[in-house]
Each structure stands twice: as structure tokens, then as C-alpha cells.
Design an enzyme around this catalytic site. Structure first.
Site, mmCIF file in Angstrom:
data_model
loop_
_atom_site.group_PDB
_atom_site.id
_atom_site.type_symbol
_atom_site.label_atom_id
_atom_site.label_comp_id
_atom_site.label_asym_id
_atom_site.label_seq_id
_atom_site.Cartn_x
_atom_site.Cartn_y
_atom_site.Cartn_z
ATOM 1 N N ASP A 192 0.851 -1.195 0.000
ATOM 2 C CA ASP A 192 0.000 0.000 0.000
ATOM 3 C C ASP A 192 0.885 1.242 0.000
ATOM 4 O OD1 ASP A 192 -2.729 -1.092 0.263
ATOM 5 O OD2 ASP A 192 -1.977 -1.887 2.164
ATOM 6 N N ASP A 199 -10.045 -6.505 -0.649
ATOM 7 C CA ASP A 199 -8.978 -5.946 0.177
ATOM 8 C C ASP A 199 -9.599 -5.337 1.432
ATOM 9 O OD1 ASP A 199 -6.707 -4.819 1.242
ATOM 10 O OD2 ASP A 199 -6.419 -3.340 -0.363
HETATM 11 C C1 DX5 Z 1 -6.169 -0.546 3.506
HETATM 12 C C2 DX5 Z 1 -5.216 -1.333 2.663
HETATM 13 C C3 DX5 Z 1 -5.225 -2.807 2.887
HETATM 14 C C4 DX5 Z 1 -4.845 -3.204 4.308
HETATM 15 C C5 DX5 Z 1 -5.653 -4.419 4.670
HETATM 16 O O1 DX5 Z 1 -6.173 0.775 3.077
HETATM 17 O O2 DX5 Z 1 -5.477 -1.129 1.284
HETATM 18 O O3 DX5 Z 1 -4.406 -3.470 1.951
HETATM 19 O O4 DX5 Z 1 -3.488 -3.506 4.434
HETATM 20 O O5 DX5 Z 1 -5.426 -4.713 6.000
HETATM 21 P P1 DX5 Z 1 -6.373 -5.705 6.805
HETATM 22 O O6 DX5 Z 1 -6.315 -7.033 6.105
HETATM 23 O O7 DX5 Z 1 -5.800 -5.715 8.168
HETATM 24 O O8 DX5 Z 1 -7.773 -5.134 6.741
HETATM 25 ZN ZN ZN Z 2 -4.407 -2.348 -0.142
#
Ligand code: DX5
Ligand code: ZN
Length: 217
Positions: free
Chosen positions: A34, A172
Site C-alpha cells: 500500500d 482488500d
Molecule cells: C487498507 C489497505 C489494505 C490493508 C488491509 O487501506 O489497502 O491493503 O493492508 O489490511 P487488513 O487485512 O488488516 O484489513
Molecule cells: Zn491495499
């Protein structure tokens, strides 16, 4: 098709290489990186250097998820990635943005937020490798999964069949061994997973997520 992409946002960045090796051992298919600019989202994360540095420590494909206000201005900085994913609400001319991503030699993904209509993306579906449905507000890991986005996943699966297209349908945010079951049932086949992949015993956590799919088959 089943693709598991651990999101390093949840990793211990003081020991990033070790965390990456652990998800590799667990059976990760790629790494999700990210990029946050403190403007599109109220958080900061990673940079082009993260991508080039990770290239040296892992053979896994590197997927950059741009959670930034003006992705068009920074795309060339991420040419070392294998895939670049843009938030659809940040690219005024999505078709042109996807063309630039391809010219850089990367595969192309588009992410859609919870409160945005996925139907508006119909024209770009034949142009993407991944359509990523956000199940949380972008910006932070560890948020709860919003099951309402499964309607978007179901719609995408219908369109993929109708168009005879090949894009992956991703989710995601908030993916755990529990929520991945309903996402799979709705038709998703690609998962970016942060907290549930990097929690505790990382190798086992990633294995467990893969085993959910194996058990359902
Ligand atoms: C949020 C990101 C995700 C995040 C997901 O803005 O795009 O990729 O890392 O994290 P989890 O799986 O903990 O929700
Ligand atoms: Zn992400």
C-alpha cells in the site's frame, strides 16, 4: 484460480525481510504494497524504494496499491512493480491511466471503495487484470469486514461471465479465515490480507488462509 497477496502494511517493518520470507513459506502468491500519501487517506505508507528494495529479497510478484490523490503524477516511479492498482476515484481518465500502467510493463488493477458504484466500471472491465473491491475504508489495516461489498463481488462475477473476461476479482480489507469464506462464495478469487496474514505465527497464518480454499473444494 486463488491468489493470496499479504499486505505488508501489517508487517513489522523493522524486520520486513523476515516477514516477507515467512509469507513466502506460508504460500503467498504475491506481496501487496500500500502506498499512502497522507492526503487521499489520513495515513502514510511505503514508497517506490520499498518496491526496489523488496525486489532484492523476494521472487514474489510485487503489487503496488496506490492510495494517493494523484496517481497519474507518480506512476513511473513504480515501474519496478509487477502490478499497479489505482483507486478508481483518483483517476479522472481511467482508460488513459491503465494504458500508462501497461506501457510501464506492469499489469493493471482498479480498486473501488465501499460507497462507490461498481457498475460505473463496466467499460474498463475488459482492460484490467484485477478488480479490487475494498471491504474497508482505505487508510488503515485491522478494520472490520463490510459484508455489504459482497454484492459488488457478485455483480463482478456475473459481468466476467457475460463478457467472457479474465480479470481477477479481489477483496482488500478485513479478510480473515472466516470472512474469506463468504468472499469466496460470492465469487472472489484474489485476496489482499494484512492483519490476518502477519499476526503471530506468520507461516501458519498464511497457510491457514490457503487451507480454507482447499477445504471448500
Ligand atoms: C487498507 C489497505 C489494505 C490493508 C488491509 O487501506 O489497502 O491493503 O493492508 O489490511 P487488513 O487485512 O488488516 O484489513
Ligand atoms: Zn491495499
Amino acid at each position: 484460480m486463488f491468489h493470496l497477496s499479504p499486505s505488508i502494511l501489517a508487517a513489522d517493518t523493522a524486520n520486513l525481510a523476515a516477514a516477507v520470507r515467512a509469507v513466502e513459506s506460508g504460500g503467498a502468491d504475491s506481496l501487496h504494497i500500500d502506498i499512502m500519501d497522507g492526503h487521499y487517506v489520513a495515513n502514510y505508507a511505503f514508497s517506490p524504494k520499498t518496491v526496489t528494495d523488496l525486489r532484492r529479497v523476494t521472487p514474489l510478484p510485487l503489487h503496488v496499491h496506490l492510495e494517493v490523490s494523484n496517481p497519474d503524477a507518480v506512476l513511473p516511479l513504480f515501474a519496478a512493480a509487477d502490478m499497479i492498482i489505482v483507486q478508481e476515484d483518483t483517476a479522472p481518465d481511467l482508460v488513459a491511466t491503465l494504458a500508462v500502467i501497461r506501457r510501464l510493463g506492469c499489469t493493471a488493477g482498479v480498486a473501488v471503495n465501499r460507497n462507490r458504484p461498481v457498475e460505473a466500471l463496466l467499460p474498463v472491465l475488459p482492460l484490467v487484470d484485477l478488480l479490487l473491491v475494498m471491504a474497508v475504508e482505505p487508510g488503515f489495516g485491522g478494520q472490520p469486514f463490510d459484508a455489504r461489498v459482497l454484492d459488488k463481488v457478485r455483480w463482478l462475477q456475473q459481468q466476467r461471465t457475460l463478457l467472457n473476461a479474465a480479470f481477477a476479482i479481489g477483496v482488500d480489507g478485513g479478510i480473515t479465515p472466516t470472512t474469506i469464506v463468504s468472499a469466496l462464495a460470492a465469487g472472489a478469487d484474489f485476496f489482499a490480507v494484512g492483519s490476518a496474514a502477519f499476526a503471530g505465527d506468520i507461516v501458519n497464518a498464511v497457510r491457514q488462509l490457503r487451507e480454507v480454499k482447499a477445504r471448500l473444494c
